[in-house]
Design a protein around this motif. Structure first.
Motif, short mmCIF file in Angstrom:
data_model
loop_
_atom_site.label_atom_id
_atom_site.label_comp_id
_atom_site.label_asym_id
_atom_site.label_seq_id
_atom_site.Cartn_x
_atom_site.Cartn_y
_atom_site.Cartn_z
N UNK A 93 40.61 47.94 49.19
CA UNK A 93 40.42 46.95 48.14
C UNK A 93 40.89 45.57 48.59
N UNK A 94 42.05 45.52 49.24
CA UNK A 94 42.57 44.22 49.68
C UNK A 94 41.63 43.55 50.67
N UNK A 95 41.03 44.34 51.55
CA UNK A 95 40.09 43.77 52.51
C UNK A 95 38.84 43.23 51.81
N UNK A 313 49.06 30.05 48.34
CA UNK A 313 48.00 30.51 47.45
C UNK A 313 48.62 31.16 46.23
N UNK A 314 48.17 30.78 45.05
CA UNK A 314 48.74 31.32 43.83
C UNK A 314 48.03 32.60 43.41
N UNK A 315 46.73 32.54 43.22
CA UNK A 315 45.95 33.73 42.88
C UNK A 315 45.13 34.11 44.11
N UNK A 316 45.18 35.36 44.50
CA UNK A 316 44.40 35.74 45.66
C UNK A 316 44.55 37.21 45.97
N UNK A 317 43.83 37.66 46.98
CA UNK A 317 43.81 39.07 47.31
C UNK A 317 45.19 39.57 47.72
N UNK A 413 45.56 46.41 45.57
CA UNK A 413 45.59 47.84 45.84
C UNK A 413 46.60 48.54 44.93
N UNK A 414 47.64 47.80 44.53
CA UNK A 414 48.63 48.38 43.63
C UNK A 414 48.06 48.61 42.24
#
Length: 699
Positions: A93-95, A313-317, A413-414
């Protein structure tokens, strides 16, 4: 210019895809397309969409139509027209979300996936840790996605469906953006204004903050305000955009992956460790992707350099920016109260109303936040959450938003694990507001045969981090045969911290552990002294210190446990004493770079209160303080006093520990504590040890 239109039901897929990309280029939009069916059928459909493979990034295990798969670590600073994910075989998911940031306006994220009715089962089967047969995480995505603008689904059974966003006016890309101009001006103020007033740049992904760093350096070089600028980041690739924009603004620049020379000026990349050790003069330090770097190391940079710019980065993967922002803000407030903040909101590679960004934020809760305080003074209610309650989207957003805000290592992923794993959640609520979360992971319960294999190091089942570590290191199979609960996350909203809510949730966790017959509670976390103090106050004992620093926090990991059964309570005390003995013997060989503050905390927490320092050591230190012995003659006695006492309340104890236990040199200590040299340091040592002697006398 008239916007192209897309009529989904009446088009064949090649026509639809062509018109969709045309509309995306017009509007500055990106889109999400699921191609759902048997894997071979999904791959065959790509043959009808040749433009989907133009300038395409592929996430998969095998090549598709000549396109080679790539690793997401190599994507920073690169742009693609298409992103193709083969979800039949790629489930990171993170990728997925890391790759989405490289997709530019007009691009389409194409997801090849199983039929929608079987995808949740297949997803669970490949997750390994899933406690459910049908992934609730994937069911949630498939339920929410069809209603989102700019999300389309082409299934083997039913064909094409989706919602086309309104095209609107033609998107114009104006660079630099007003936000970038603001950041450039703010960086110039850091470089030319008063020292020790660092700047923190915050933005979502794709806002051009790295490019702005390079443009700012170009202006500083052109005006001769700076000649030597250092930049650090998780990797050289992360700052490639800064070098490219500097070189673009300076035609005579000489550029390599790690430096850019403009006349007699240089922008130099150094890894974080090298930046900390550098003793060269630098006019300005830039730290990019700061949320991905250890906060403890950033704090050292803050003390080492007088002109700094941090960008994050505030919001991101990576899911870490908000937690970092809160933690680092506290450090800045304390050490550099004149620091400033600059926000970047306008994207540069796509329009502000980009459908793909909005869809990913919604589906993966990238922008989830805990609710603000509404002024209610209701006492928090603490309870064990029924997992079925996570189907409430509002409740889920609050819980996950709080976990992300409080823990910088929380990733999308969490979210998958939160919905599909076997964790138990204890929540604290004030009315409809979630104000605290404690996540518990069950561990142990293995057969004796498997436990013996774990002790011998021949088996390592997935998960069960603490149980397996303690069993293996201490040759104690009981830590894996017994059932236990590990506190994986504990978080409290910012406005309710330090009022006992965290302790109340731990008490609820202990009660839950006793109900489940757990032999002990445990936790593993980055060993920060203030965090350790919290666990010590709840009668958890430190029993195992990791030998390597965590890549995200830059700190050693620490395991703490609390026995719920008498046998494990006694075992915890024995392991704690062993930790004290091991620390004293391995400082030079294993923990030579441990921080004095952490060492003081661990020594105090693990020492035996009944074991007094030898009288000879005490007398040697007394004679040193009286000027009768040289430092070298009394050093052994001073070390002995530091190892046997609780020095956390002694002002200057960190200096003493750094010199007599860790062996830090006179010159390094003089620089670190702003002292003139050995003579002044020794006077400080005498003052400190007079206090330590007084404490030893009281004991």
């Amino acid at each position: 210019m008239n916007a192209p239109t897309v009529n989904v039901p009446s088009l064949l897929m090649p026509e639809f895809y062509t018109q969709l990309r045309a509309q995306g280029l017009h509007s500055g939009h990106r889109y999400l397309l699921f191609i759902s069916g048997a894997e071979d059928w999904c791959k065959d459909q790509l043959a009808e969409l040749p433009t989907a493979l133009d300038n395409c990034l592929l996430l998969a295990k095998q090549p598709l139509y000549g396109v080679e798969p790539q690793q997401t670590k190599s994507l920073l600073g690169r742009e693609y027209s298409s992103l193709l994910i083969n979800a039949h075989e790629h489930q990171d998911i993170n990728a997925w979300l890391a790759a989405a940031g490289s997709l530019r306006a007009g691009g389409v994220l194409v997801m090849l996936c199983p039929t929608l009715d079987v995808w949740p089962q297949q997803f669970s089967a490949r997750a390994h840790y899933s406690a459910v047969t049908e992934s609730a995480f994937m069911q949630r995505i498939l339920h929410a996605a069809p209603s989102l603008p700019g999300v389309f689904c082409w299934t083997q059974e039913h064909g094409l469906s989706g919602n086309v966003p309104v095209a609107g006016d033609a998107w114009q890309q104006h660079l630099p953006t007003p936000d970038q101009h603001g950041v450039i001006a703010a960086i110039q103020q850091v470089a030319c204004g008063r020292a020790k007033r660092p700047l923190l740049i915050r933005s979502d992904r794709g806002r051009g903050k790295t490019s702005a760093l390079g443009l700012a350096v170009a202006q500083l070089f052109g005006a001769q305000h700076c000649r030597r600028v250092l930049i650090t980041a998780p990797s050289p690739e992360a700052v490639a955009g800064a070098f490219e924009h500097l070189a673009g603004a300076a035609p005579n620049a000489q550029i390599t992956p790690t430096h850019c020379i403009v006349g007699d000026c240089i922008l130099q990349f150094l890894p974080l460790d090298a930046a900390l050790k550098s003793r060269e003069h630098w006019d300005l330090l830039l730290v990019d992707e700061a949320a991905a770097l250890p906060v403890a190391s950033l704090q050292q940079l803050l003390r080492r350099y007088s002109r700094l710019v941090f960008s994050t980065t505030v919001h991101g993967y990576e899911g870490s920016g908000r937690g970092f922002d809160i933690r680092f803000k506290a450090i800045l407030d304390r050490e550099r109260p004149q620091w400033r903040r600059q926000a970047m909101r306008e994207p540069i590679r796509w329009a502000a109303d980009d459908p793909l960004e909005q869809a990913l934020n919604s589906l993966f809760l990238l922008n989830a936040e805990p609710l603000d305080n509404d002024g209610s003074e209701l006492l928090p209610r603490i309870r064990v959450l029924d997992r079925s309650e996570l189907s409430d989207e509002g409740l889920l957003r609050q819980i996950f938003g709080l976990l992300v805000q409080a823990h910088y290592q929380t990733t999308p992923q969490d979210l998958q694990y939160l919905l599909d794993g076997d964790a138990e959640l204890i929540v604290a609520t004030s009315g409809s507001r979630v104000v605290g979360v404690c996540q518990l992971l069950p561990e142990g319960g293995f057969s004796l045969e498997l436990a013996i294999e774990i002790v011998a190091g021949r088996r390592r089942p997935r998960g069960h981090l603490v149980a397996q570590r303690l069993a293996h290191l201490n040759e104690e199979s009981r830590y894996t045969t017994a059932c236990s609960l590990r506190v994986n996350r504990i978080a409290v909203v910012a406005d309710m911290r330090r009022n006992g809510l965290g302790k109340a949730m731990l008490a609820a966790a202990e009660a839950q552990g006793r109900r489940r017959g757990a032999a002990y509670l445990s936790s593993s976390f980055a060993a920060d002294p203030s965090v350790i103090d919290f666990w010590l106050s709840e009668q958890f004992l430190p029993v195992c210190l990791g030998s390597r620093r965590d890549t995200a926090s830059g700190l050693y990991s620490l395991i703490v446990i609390k026995g719920l059964e008498e046998e494990f309570a006694a075992g915890a005390a024995n392991l704690c004493g062993q930790l004290h003995r091991d620390l004293a013997l391995t400082l030079n060989s294993v923990y030579s770079d441990i921080s004095p503050a952490l060492l003081l905390t661990l020594l105090a927490a693990s020492r035996s209160a009944t074991l007094a320092p030898p009288a000879g050591a005490l007398r040697a230190v007394q004679r040193y303080c009286a000027g009768e012995l040289m430092f070298e003659q009394a050093a052994a006695g001073m070390s002995c006093l530091c190892l046997h006492g609780d020095l956390r309340s002694v002002v200057g104890a960190e200096l003493a520990v750094g010199r007599v236990i860790l062996g830090q040199g006179w010159a390094l200590l003089a620089e670190q504590y702003e002292l003139s040299g050995r003579k002044e340091i020794e006077q400080c040592l005498r003052d400190v040890f007079l206090k330590i002697i007084a404490i030893a006398g009281e004991d």
